[in-house]
Scaffold this active site. Structure first.
Site, PDB file in Angstrom:
ATOM      1  N   CYS A  60      35.033 -23.748  -5.785  1.00 23.26           N
ATOM      2  CA  CYS A  60      35.315 -22.331  -6.033  1.00 23.26           C
ATOM      3  C   CYS A  60      36.384 -22.128  -7.102  1.00 23.26           C
ATOM      4  O   CYS A  60      36.194 -21.360  -8.060  1.00 23.26           O
ATOM      5  CB  CYS A  60      35.687 -21.625  -4.730  1.00 23.26           C
ATOM      6  SG  CYS A  60      37.257 -22.141  -3.985  1.00 23.26           S
TER       7      CYS A  60
ATOM      8  N   HIS B  10      39.699 -19.734  -0.592  1.00 23.50           N
ATOM      9  CA  HIS B  10      38.491 -19.494  -1.377  1.00 23.50           C
ATOM     10  C   HIS B  10      38.781 -18.422  -2.414  1.00 23.50           C
ATOM     11  O   HIS B  10      39.573 -17.503  -2.181  1.00 23.50           O
ATOM     12  CB  HIS B  10      37.321 -19.052  -0.496  1.00 23.50           C
ATOM     13  CG  HIS B  10      36.018 -19.001  -1.223  1.00 23.50           C
ATOM     14  ND1 HIS B  10      35.286 -20.136  -1.514  1.00 23.50           N
ATOM     15  CD2 HIS B  10      35.312 -17.959  -1.765  1.00 23.50           C
ATOM     16  CE1 HIS B  10      34.195 -19.808  -2.184  1.00 23.50           C
ATOM     17  NE2 HIS B  10      34.186 -18.490  -2.343  1.00 23.50           N
TER      18      HIS B  10
ATOM     19  N   HIS C 278      30.597 -16.637  -7.349  1.00 19.82           N
ATOM     20  CA  HIS C 278      31.424 -17.721  -6.822  1.00 19.82           C
ATOM     21  C   HIS C 278      30.574 -18.962  -6.567  1.00 19.82           C
ATOM     22  O   HIS C 278      29.348 -18.923  -6.578  1.00 19.82           O
ATOM     23  CB  HIS C 278      32.150 -17.290  -5.543  1.00 19.82           C
ATOM     24  CG  HIS C 278      31.235 -17.073  -4.366  1.00 19.82           C
ATOM     25  ND1 HIS C 278      31.560 -17.460  -3.085  1.00 19.82           N
ATOM     26  CD2 HIS C 278      30.007 -16.484  -4.265  1.00 19.82           C
ATOM     27  CE1 HIS C 278      30.583 -17.127  -2.257  1.00 19.82           C
ATOM     28  NE2 HIS C 278      29.637 -16.540  -2.951  1.00 19.82           N
TER      29      HIS C 278
END
Length: 315
Positions: free
Chosen positions: A231, A279, A291
């Site tokens: 990520c 994240h 993402h």
């Protein structure tokens, strides 16, 4: 990483077949992602230390050459002094055929002695510098070894949790496994890419264009492109295309700019999730983000509210 509960949409978590398994997979993926960010940070530190150690070793080699050169110069001066001035000056004067010639030689010897003293002082200083640099390099090598061990430990943690998640998914009944795969691992065809939403500036536009170009590429933990991403690696890679260097981890990226409310999010902003900031995604407009979700799920669009948002950062 998109949680299984969010990915499965309207499927109720309680009472659904395999719900406990999906919740456990959710937890394992979240923990694996947190460990991945720790891996990324340790790996980045190890890389920096490797460069510092290499630079220190190069400088030590140059300093050692300087010490060797000074030693050779001192040896040459000492030899010349011995050959020219090894006799006591008063005795040399008695045997001198020409007192004026002797005085010229004596003056030369004085100059040689001064130069030798200066070279000796330079050598002593160079030796002290060399010893200090070697000690600093030894310290960096010790730090590097600790970072290598940390990288290995985080890697083992990630691999263990991901392997456990895969085993749980594979143990689901075929129908549940297929439903899970469709809902949480396929590209989100129900979320068309945002159109007509301008980025606030050229840098954000360039970063968003780079992130969009990565759509469909696989999640690879610890990777920052171009063939695969985790990520934070995707965010770092995308913003590098805009000439902006972002830190490596989502925890650090959270503070890599000005924080704004979610209601003011603009394309290119970083959307950081969970209270531990484990994240990160990029806001793409129209309530969507781009993402790298987690292993098995490609870079894709998802709803900005797919999991709890902790902050929005505008680099």
């Amino acid at each position: 990483m998109l949680s299984a509960a969010a990915a499965l949409g309207a499927v109720p978590a309680q009472g659904a077949p395999g719900a406990d398994t999906r919740a456990e997979v959710d937890r394992l993926y979240a923990e694996a992602e947190k460990a991945t960010q720790a891996f990324d940070k340790a790996d980045e530190r190890a890389g920096r230390l490797r460069r510092e150690v290499r630079d220190a070793q190069d400088h030590i080699a140059r300093q050692q050459q300087r010490v060797n050169d000074l030693r050779e110069q001192l040896g040459s001066v000492a030899g010349a002094q011995y050959r020219s001035g090894g006799i006591d000056p008063t005795v040399a004067l008695l045997f001198a055929a020409d007192p004026d010639d002797y005085l010229d030689k004596a003056s030369t010897l004085d100059r040689i002695g001064t130069r030798q003293a200066r070279r000796l002082a330079e050598l002593q200083s160079a030796l002290r510098d060399l010893a200090q640099e070697r000690a600093e390099a030894a310290g960096k090598l010790a730090e590097l070894e600790k970072s290598r061990q940390a990288v290995a430990a985080h890697k083992r943690t990630v691999e263990r949790k991901l392997a456990r998640a895969r085993r749980l998914i594979n143990a689901l009944p075929a129908a549940d496994r297929a439903a899970y795969t469709r809902a949480s691992r396929d590209s989100r065809a129900d979320l068309p890419g945002p159109r007509g939403v301008p980025a606030p500036d050229g840098r954000a536009a360039a970063a968003l264009a780079a992130a969009r170009s990565a759509l469909g590429r696989p999640y690879v933990w610890g990777a920052n492109g171009p063939s695969g991403f985790d990520c934070s690696g995707l965010m770092q890679w995308a913003y590098a295309h805009a000439g902006v260097h972002l830190p490596r981890t989502s925890q650090e990226q959270r503070f890599a700019g000005r924080q704004v409310p979610l209601s003011q999010a603009r394309p290119g902003d970083l959307v950081v999730y969970r209270s531990d900031a484990s994240h990160v995604a990029m806001y793409a407009g129209n309530g969507q983000v781009i993402h790298a979700p987690y292993p098995g799920a490609p870079v894709r669009y998802d709803p900005v509210g797919m999991m709890p948002v902790s902050s929005i950062t505008r680099p």
